[in-house]
Design an enzyme around this catalytic site. Structure first.
Site, PDB file in Angstrom:
ATOM      1  N   GLN A 268       0.830  -1.208   0.000  1.00 45.00           N
ATOM      2  CA  GLN A 268       0.000   0.000   0.000  1.00 45.00           C
ATOM      3  C   GLN A 268       0.862   1.255   0.000  1.00 45.00           C
ATOM      4  O   GLN A 268       0.561   2.227  -0.697  1.00 45.00           O
ATOM      5  CB  GLN A 268      -0.917  -0.004   1.232  1.00 45.00           C
ATOM      6  N   GLU A 269       1.948   1.236   0.762  1.00 47.15           N
ATOM      7  CA  GLU A 269       2.778   2.428   0.907  1.00 47.15           C
ATOM      8  C   GLU A 269       3.623   2.707  -0.333  1.00 47.15           C
ATOM      9  O   GLU A 269       3.684   3.852  -0.802  1.00 47.15           O
ATOM     10  CB  GLU A 269       3.701   2.267   2.129  1.00 47.15           C
TER      11      GLU A 269
END
Length: 401
Positions: A268-269
Protein backbone atom coordinates in the site's frame (compact mmCIF):
# COMPACT_ATOMS: atom_id res chain seq x y z
CA UNK A 1 -44.83 -34.16 16.47
CA UNK A 2 -46.65 -32.28 19.22
CA UNK A 3 -48.16 -28.91 18.36
CA UNK A 4 -47.72 -26.29 21.04
CA UNK A 5 -48.79 -22.65 21.13
CA UNK A 6 -47.10 -20.27 23.58
CA UNK A 7 -48.79 -17.11 24.75
CA UNK A 8 -46.28 -16.08 27.36
CA UNK A 9 -43.63 -13.49 26.55
CA UNK A 10 -40.18 -13.86 28.12
CA UNK A 11 -37.37 -11.40 27.38
CA UNK A 12 -34.04 -12.64 26.06
CA UNK A 13 -32.35 -11.15 29.12
CA UNK A 14 -34.75 -12.94 31.44
CA UNK A 15 -34.19 -16.16 29.56
CA UNK A 16 -30.43 -15.76 29.92
CA UNK A 17 -30.77 -15.35 33.69
CA UNK A 18 -32.99 -18.41 33.99
CA UNK A 19 -30.64 -20.48 31.82
CA UNK A 20 -27.66 -19.34 33.94
CA UNK A 21 -29.55 -20.44 37.06
CA UNK A 22 -30.22 -23.85 35.57
CA UNK A 23 -26.60 -24.30 34.57
CA UNK A 24 -25.23 -23.19 37.95
CA UNK A 25 -23.39 -26.07 39.68
CA UNK A 26 -25.25 -27.56 42.62
CA UNK A 27 -24.05 -26.57 46.07
CA UNK A 28 -24.75 -30.08 47.33
CA UNK A 29 -21.55 -31.93 46.40
CA UNK A 30 -20.94 -35.58 47.13
CA UNK A 31 -18.12 -36.23 49.56
CA UNK A 32 -16.00 -38.91 47.92
CA UNK A 33 -12.36 -39.90 47.97
CA UNK A 34 -12.45 -41.55 44.58
CA UNK A 35 -10.50 -39.82 41.78
CA UNK A 36 -11.83 -42.16 39.09
CA UNK A 37 -14.26 -40.67 36.59
CA UNK A 38 -16.31 -43.16 34.63
CA UNK A 39 -15.88 -42.85 30.87
CA UNK A 40 -19.55 -43.85 30.45
CA UNK A 41 -22.15 -41.54 32.03
CA UNK A 42 -24.48 -43.23 34.48
CA UNK A 43 -28.14 -43.50 33.63
CA UNK A 44 -29.00 -40.92 36.28
CA UNK A 45 -26.28 -38.61 34.93
CA UNK A 46 -27.59 -38.89 31.40
CA UNK A 47 -31.13 -38.26 32.65
CA UNK A 48 -30.02 -35.16 34.60
CA UNK A 49 -28.23 -33.70 31.58
CA UNK A 50 -31.16 -34.45 29.27
CA UNK A 51 -33.55 -32.85 31.74
CA UNK A 52 -31.33 -29.77 32.01
CA UNK A 53 -31.08 -29.48 28.20
CA UNK A 54 -34.84 -29.74 27.92
CA UNK A 55 -35.30 -26.96 30.51
CA UNK A 56 -32.78 -24.73 28.72
CA UNK A 57 -34.50 -25.43 25.40
CA UNK A 58 -37.91 -24.49 26.79
CA UNK A 59 -36.64 -21.17 28.13
CA UNK A 60 -34.94 -20.44 24.81
CA UNK A 61 -38.20 -21.01 22.98
CA UNK A 62 -40.12 -18.79 25.39
CA UNK A 63 -37.73 -15.91 24.71
CA UNK A 64 -38.78 -15.86 21.03
CA UNK A 65 -41.87 -14.03 19.74
CA UNK A 66 -45.01 -16.06 20.48
CA UNK A 67 -46.28 -16.07 16.92
CA UNK A 68 -43.19 -17.97 15.72
CA UNK A 69 -43.65 -20.89 18.10
CA UNK A 70 -46.18 -23.30 16.70
CA UNK A 71 -44.10 -26.46 16.72
CA UNK A 72 -41.27 -27.97 18.67
CA UNK A 73 -39.07 -30.88 17.63
CA UNK A 74 -38.45 -33.65 20.13
CA UNK A 75 -34.70 -33.47 19.33
CA UNK A 76 -32.68 -31.35 21.77
CA UNK A 77 -32.04 -28.01 20.00
CA UNK A 78 -28.50 -26.91 19.12
CA UNK A 79 -29.22 -23.70 21.03
CA UNK A 80 -29.36 -25.62 24.30
CA UNK A 81 -25.95 -27.18 23.66
CA UNK A 82 -24.48 -23.78 22.71
CA UNK A 83 -25.69 -22.24 25.97
CA UNK A 84 -24.63 -25.27 28.01
CA UNK A 85 -21.11 -25.26 26.53
CA UNK A 86 -20.98 -21.43 26.31
CA UNK A 87 -19.54 -21.88 22.81
CA UNK A 88 -20.92 -21.49 19.30
CA UNK A 89 -19.08 -23.90 17.00
CA UNK A 90 -18.93 -22.77 13.37
CA UNK A 91 -18.11 -24.92 10.35
CA UNK A 92 -16.72 -22.52 7.76
CA UNK A 93 -14.99 -22.46 4.41
CA UNK A 94 -12.33 -19.73 3.98
CA UNK A 95 -13.05 -17.22 1.24
CA UNK A 96 -13.31 -13.55 0.36
CA UNK A 97 -16.90 -13.36 1.65
CA UNK A 98 -16.63 -15.65 4.68
CA UNK A 99 -13.38 -15.40 6.66
CA UNK A 100 -9.60 -15.30 6.53
CA UNK A 101 -7.07 -15.68 9.33
CA UNK A 102 -4.36 -13.25 10.37
CA UNK A 103 -2.52 -12.04 13.44
CA UNK A 104 -3.66 -15.04 15.47
CA UNK A 105 -7.38 -14.58 14.95
CA UNK A 106 -10.04 -14.57 12.25
CA UNK A 107 -11.42 -11.74 10.13
CA UNK A 108 -13.87 -11.53 7.29
CA UNK A 109 -17.31 -10.28 6.38
CA UNK A 110 -19.20 -13.45 7.29
CA UNK A 111 -17.10 -14.16 10.37
CA UNK A 112 -17.56 -10.66 11.79
CA UNK A 113 -21.34 -11.08 11.50
CA UNK A 114 -21.14 -14.41 13.33
CA UNK A 115 -18.97 -12.81 16.00
CA UNK A 116 -21.61 -10.12 16.58
CA UNK A 117 -24.30 -12.79 16.89
CA UNK A 118 -22.19 -14.75 19.38
CA UNK A 119 -21.67 -11.57 21.39
CA UNK A 120 -25.43 -11.09 21.54
CA UNK A 121 -25.86 -14.66 22.77
CA UNK A 122 -23.04 -14.09 25.26
CA UNK A 123 -20.97 -17.07 24.10
CA UNK A 124 -17.53 -17.74 22.63
CA UNK A 125 -16.79 -18.86 19.06
CA UNK A 126 -15.02 -22.03 18.01
CA UNK A 127 -14.34 -21.86 14.27
CA UNK A 128 -13.60 -25.09 12.39
CA UNK A 129 -12.21 -24.70 8.88
CA UNK A 130 -13.20 -27.04 6.05
CA UNK A 131 -11.80 -27.33 2.54
CA UNK A 132 -15.14 -27.15 0.76
CA UNK A 133 -18.83 -26.39 1.22
CA UNK A 134 -20.00 -30.00 1.30
CA UNK A 135 -17.54 -30.96 4.04
CA UNK A 136 -18.63 -28.02 6.20
CA UNK A 137 -22.32 -28.79 5.76
CA UNK A 138 -21.83 -32.48 6.50
CA UNK A 139 -20.00 -31.51 9.70
CA UNK A 140 -23.07 -29.50 10.67
CA UNK A 141 -25.42 -32.36 9.85
CA UNK A 142 -23.36 -34.84 11.87
CA UNK A 143 -23.36 -32.58 14.93
CA UNK A 144 -19.71 -31.50 14.76
CA UNK A 145 -20.84 -27.87 14.47
CA UNK A 146 -23.81 -25.77 15.59
CA UNK A 147 -24.01 -23.77 12.38
CA UNK A 148 -22.17 -23.36 9.09
CA UNK A 149 -20.85 -20.22 7.37
CA UNK A 150 -20.64 -20.87 3.63
CA UNK A 151 -21.65 -19.71 0.17
CA UNK A 152 -23.06 -23.15 -0.66
CA UNK A 153 -25.81 -23.53 -3.23
CA UNK A 154 -29.44 -23.94 -2.23
CA UNK A 155 -29.43 -27.29 -4.02
CA UNK A 156 -26.61 -28.68 -1.88
CA UNK A 157 -28.23 -27.51 1.34
CA UNK A 158 -31.55 -29.02 0.28
CA UNK A 159 -29.91 -32.33 -0.57
CA UNK A 160 -28.51 -32.46 2.97
CA UNK A 161 -31.88 -31.41 4.43
CA UNK A 162 -30.48 -28.29 6.08
CA UNK A 163 -32.02 -24.87 6.67
CA UNK A 164 -30.22 -21.61 5.87
CA UNK A 165 -30.57 -17.85 6.20
CA UNK A 166 -29.00 -15.39 3.76
CA UNK A 167 -27.00 -12.89 5.83
CA UNK A 168 -28.31 -9.99 3.70
CA UNK A 169 -31.88 -11.05 4.56
CA UNK A 170 -32.89 -10.64 0.92
CA UNK A 171 -30.95 -7.43 0.23
CA UNK A 172 -28.44 -9.17 -2.02
CA UNK A 173 -27.53 -5.96 -3.86
CA UNK A 174 -25.89 -4.62 -0.69
CA UNK A 175 -23.40 -7.48 -1.05
CA UNK A 176 -22.93 -7.63 -4.81
CA UNK A 177 -22.14 -3.92 -5.12
CA UNK A 178 -19.24 -4.52 -2.73
CA UNK A 179 -18.00 -7.54 -4.66
CA UNK A 180 -19.17 -10.01 -2.01
CA UNK A 181 -20.91 -13.28 -2.74
CA UNK A 182 -24.68 -12.60 -2.79
CA UNK A 183 -25.51 -15.88 -1.07
CA UNK A 184 -23.32 -15.83 2.03
CA UNK A 185 -25.44 -17.78 4.47
CA UNK A 186 -25.73 -19.23 7.94
CA UNK A 187 -26.95 -22.83 7.84
CA UNK A 188 -28.59 -24.81 10.63
CA UNK A 189 -29.75 -28.38 11.13
CA UNK A 190 -33.38 -27.36 11.68
CA UNK A 191 -35.43 -24.22 10.96
CA UNK A 192 -37.29 -24.80 14.25
CA UNK A 193 -34.17 -24.68 16.40
CA UNK A 194 -34.07 -21.51 18.55
CA UNK A 195 -30.51 -20.93 17.32
CA UNK A 196 -31.85 -20.62 13.78
CA UNK A 197 -34.90 -18.57 14.76
CA UNK A 198 -32.85 -16.12 16.82
CA UNK A 199 -30.36 -15.81 13.95
CA UNK A 200 -33.18 -14.89 11.59
CA UNK A 201 -34.44 -12.12 13.88
CA UNK A 202 -30.87 -10.96 14.44
CA UNK A 203 -30.01 -10.66 10.72
CA UNK A 204 -33.31 -9.19 9.57
CA UNK A 205 -33.72 -6.56 12.26
CA UNK A 206 -33.67 -3.12 10.56
CA UNK A 207 -30.80 -1.81 12.68
CA UNK A 208 -28.79 -5.00 12.21
CA UNK A 209 -29.35 -4.80 8.44
CA UNK A 210 -27.78 -1.34 8.39
CA UNK A 211 -24.81 -2.66 10.35
CA UNK A 212 -24.47 -5.52 7.87
CA UNK A 213 -24.33 -3.02 5.01
CA UNK A 214 -21.65 -0.99 6.83
CA UNK A 215 -19.61 -4.13 7.31
CA UNK A 216 -20.02 -5.08 3.64
CA UNK A 217 -18.65 -1.66 2.63
CA UNK A 218 -15.49 -2.23 4.65
CA UNK A 219 -15.00 -5.75 3.29
CA UNK A 220 -15.39 -4.51 -0.28
CA UNK A 221 -13.76 -6.97 -2.68
CA UNK A 222 -13.62 -4.79 -5.79
CA UNK A 223 -10.08 -3.43 -5.34
CA UNK A 224 -8.35 -6.40 -6.95
CA UNK A 225 -11.16 -7.47 -9.28
CA UNK A 226 -9.86 -5.86 -12.45
CA UNK A 227 -7.12 -7.57 -14.46
CA UNK A 228 -4.61 -4.70 -14.22
CA UNK A 229 -4.72 -4.54 -10.42
CA UNK A 230 -4.50 -8.30 -10.10
CA UNK A 231 -1.56 -8.54 -12.48
CA UNK A 232 0.33 -5.68 -10.85
CA UNK A 233 -0.16 -7.09 -7.36
CA UNK A 234 0.88 -10.60 -8.39
CA UNK A 235 3.88 -9.37 -10.37
CA UNK A 236 5.10 -7.23 -7.47
CA UNK A 237 4.83 -10.05 -4.96
CA UNK A 238 6.53 -12.48 -7.33
CA UNK A 239 9.40 -10.21 -8.37
CA UNK A 240 10.04 -8.02 -5.31
CA UNK A 241 8.85 -9.80 -2.20
CA UNK A 242 11.58 -12.51 -2.25
CA UNK A 243 14.20 -9.76 -1.76
CA UNK A 244 12.51 -8.49 1.41
CA UNK A 245 10.60 -11.46 2.81
CA UNK A 246 13.21 -12.35 5.44
CA UNK A 247 13.22 -8.74 6.64
CA UNK A 248 9.43 -8.69 6.89
CA UNK A 249 9.44 -11.95 8.82
CA UNK A 250 12.20 -10.91 11.24
CA UNK A 251 10.76 -7.47 11.98
CA UNK A 252 7.32 -9.00 12.43
CA UNK A 253 8.78 -11.32 15.08
CA UNK A 254 10.55 -8.38 16.73
CA UNK A 255 7.29 -6.46 17.17
CA UNK A 256 4.73 -9.28 17.42
CA UNK A 257 2.98 -8.73 14.08
CA UNK A 258 1.78 -10.97 11.30
CA UNK A 259 4.52 -10.61 8.67
CA UNK A 260 2.00 -10.72 5.84
CA UNK A 261 0.22 -7.73 7.36
CA UNK A 262 3.49 -5.80 7.07
CA UNK A 263 3.78 -6.93 3.43
CA UNK A 264 0.28 -5.62 2.72
CA UNK A 265 1.24 -2.31 4.33
CA UNK A 266 4.42 -2.16 2.27
CA UNK A 267 2.49 -2.73 -0.94
CA UNK A 268 0.00 0.00 0.00
CA UNK A 269 2.78 2.43 0.91
CA UNK A 270 5.29 1.94 -1.92
CA UNK A 271 4.40 -1.15 -3.97
CA UNK A 272 7.44 -2.68 -2.24
CA UNK A 273 9.78 -0.09 -3.76
CA UNK A 274 12.65 0.57 -1.31
CA UNK A 275 13.62 3.76 -3.18
CA UNK A 276 10.15 5.29 -3.38
CA UNK A 277 9.84 9.03 -2.68
CA UNK A 278 6.62 11.03 -2.46
CA UNK A 279 6.14 14.74 -3.30
CA UNK A 280 5.69 15.41 0.43
CA UNK A 281 9.09 13.91 1.33
CA UNK A 282 8.15 10.53 2.76
CA UNK A 283 10.42 7.79 1.52
CA UNK A 284 11.38 4.18 1.58
CA UNK A 285 9.57 0.90 1.42
CA UNK A 286 7.24 1.87 4.31
CA UNK A 287 7.17 5.56 3.28
CA UNK A 288 8.23 7.01 6.63
CA UNK A 289 8.33 10.74 7.30
CA UNK A 290 11.55 12.20 8.64
CA UNK A 291 10.02 12.75 12.08
CA UNK A 292 8.56 9.24 12.30
CA UNK A 293 11.84 7.71 11.15
CA UNK A 294 13.79 9.55 13.84
CA UNK A 295 11.25 8.66 16.53
CA UNK A 296 11.45 5.00 15.51
CA UNK A 297 15.25 4.94 15.46
CA UNK A 298 15.57 4.71 11.66
CA UNK A 299 18.76 6.36 10.40
CA UNK A 300 18.39 5.40 6.74
CA UNK A 301 14.84 5.44 5.37
CA UNK A 302 15.78 3.77 2.08
CA UNK A 303 17.34 0.78 3.85
CA UNK A 304 14.60 -1.89 3.53
CA UNK A 305 15.33 -3.61 6.84
CA UNK A 306 15.32 -0.33 8.76
CA UNK A 307 12.24 0.94 6.97
CA UNK A 308 10.27 -2.23 7.68
CA UNK A 309 11.43 -2.12 11.30
CA UNK A 310 10.37 1.51 11.65
CA UNK A 311 6.93 0.76 10.27
CA UNK A 312 6.55 -2.33 12.46
CA UNK A 313 7.57 -0.44 15.59
CA UNK A 314 5.17 2.42 14.83
CA UNK A 315 2.32 -0.03 14.22
CA UNK A 316 3.11 -1.63 17.58
CA UNK A 317 2.69 1.79 19.20
CA UNK A 318 -0.65 2.25 17.46
CA UNK A 319 -1.88 -1.10 18.77
CA UNK A 320 -0.87 -0.03 22.28
CA UNK A 321 -2.77 3.25 21.84
CA UNK A 322 -5.93 1.27 21.12
CA UNK A 323 -5.43 -1.47 23.70
CA UNK A 324 -8.99 -0.91 24.96
CA UNK A 325 -10.41 -1.98 21.58
CA UNK A 326 -11.20 -5.71 21.30
CA UNK A 327 -8.40 -7.57 19.55
CA UNK A 328 -10.66 -8.54 16.67
CA UNK A 329 -10.96 -4.88 15.61
CA UNK A 330 -7.76 -3.44 17.06
CA UNK A 331 -5.62 -3.96 13.95
CA UNK A 332 -7.96 -1.75 11.87
CA UNK A 333 -7.90 1.02 14.50
CA UNK A 334 -4.11 0.75 14.62
CA UNK A 335 -3.85 1.08 10.83
CA UNK A 336 -6.14 4.10 10.84
CA UNK A 337 -3.99 5.66 13.57
CA UNK A 338 -0.87 4.82 11.55
CA UNK A 339 -2.32 6.74 8.60
CA UNK A 340 -4.01 9.76 10.18
CA UNK A 341 -2.63 9.81 13.72
CA UNK A 342 -4.15 8.20 16.82
CA UNK A 343 -5.63 11.44 18.13
CA UNK A 344 -7.70 11.90 14.99
CA UNK A 345 -9.16 8.41 15.42
CA UNK A 346 -9.85 9.00 19.10
CA UNK A 347 -11.63 12.23 18.22
CA UNK A 348 -14.00 10.22 16.02
CA UNK A 349 -14.50 7.74 18.87
CA UNK A 350 -15.53 10.58 21.20
CA UNK A 351 -18.10 11.79 18.67
CA UNK A 352 -19.54 8.30 18.35
CA UNK A 353 -19.74 7.87 22.13
CA UNK A 354 -21.61 11.17 22.39
CA UNK A 355 -24.20 9.74 20.00
CA UNK A 356 -24.55 6.54 22.00
CA UNK A 357 -22.76 4.51 19.29
CA UNK A 358 -20.22 1.79 20.08
CA UNK A 359 -16.90 3.58 19.51
CA UNK A 360 -14.87 0.35 19.75
CA UNK A 361 -16.50 -1.17 16.66
CA UNK A 362 -14.46 -0.65 13.50
CA UNK A 363 -17.61 -0.89 11.36
CA UNK A 364 -18.96 2.20 13.15
CA UNK A 365 -15.72 4.16 12.79
CA UNK A 366 -15.47 3.18 9.12
CA UNK A 367 -19.07 4.29 8.54
CA UNK A 368 -18.26 7.65 10.16
CA UNK A 369 -15.26 8.10 7.89
CA UNK A 370 -17.36 7.26 4.84
CA UNK A 371 -20.22 9.57 5.85
CA UNK A 372 -17.91 12.54 6.48
CA UNK A 373 -15.18 12.13 3.89
CA UNK A 374 -16.60 14.95 1.75
CA UNK A 375 -15.91 17.47 4.51
CA UNK A 376 -12.53 16.05 5.53
CA UNK A 377 -10.17 14.57 2.94
CA UNK A 378 -8.15 12.81 5.66
CA UNK A 379 -11.19 10.66 6.40
CA UNK A 380 -11.36 9.44 2.83
CA UNK A 381 -7.64 8.71 2.79
CA UNK A 382 -7.82 6.76 6.04
CA UNK A 383 -10.80 4.61 5.07
CA UNK A 384 -9.17 3.68 1.76
CA UNK A 385 -5.82 3.09 3.42
CA UNK A 386 -7.24 0.57 5.89
CA UNK A 387 -9.61 -1.14 3.45
CA UNK A 388 -6.86 -1.43 0.80
CA UNK A 389 -4.46 -3.06 3.25
CA UNK A 390 -7.24 -5.39 4.38
CA UNK A 391 -7.88 -6.33 0.76
CA UNK A 392 -4.20 -6.99 0.01
CA UNK A 393 -3.81 -8.99 3.21
CA UNK A 394 -6.93 -11.01 2.53
CA UNK A 395 -5.70 -11.80 -0.97
CA UNK A 396 -2.41 -13.06 0.42
CA UNK A 397 -4.12 -15.10 3.13
CA UNK A 398 -6.71 -16.68 0.89
CA UNK A 399 -4.09 -17.26 -1.85
CA UNK A 400 -6.14 -15.59 -4.54
CA UNK A 401 -2.99 -14.13 -6.12
Amino acid sequence: MQRITYRVKVSAQGAKRRISHLLRPSKRLLNTKSNIVSSTPTASGRFARTKKLAQVSSIALLSLPAQSLTTMDTKVPAYANVMLENTLTIAAVPGDSTYFATDGFQHGFGFDLVRTYADELGVDINLKAYANEEAALKALRSGDADMALTTASTKLKSQLNLSSINVSCGYDSSLTKNGLHPKVSWTFSSPNDPLSKKASYFLCDSIKLKNTQKLAAFYNQNLLKDAYSQDHFQKTLTEKLPDYQSSFEEQARNYNHDWELLVAMGYQESHLDANAVSPTGVRGLMMLTNNTAKAMGVSDRVDPYQSIGGGARYLEQMKADFADVPKTDRVWFALAGYNMGPNAVKSIQRKLRAQGIDDKSWANVYAYLADNKASNSRYGQAMHYVSNIRSYLESIKTQTV
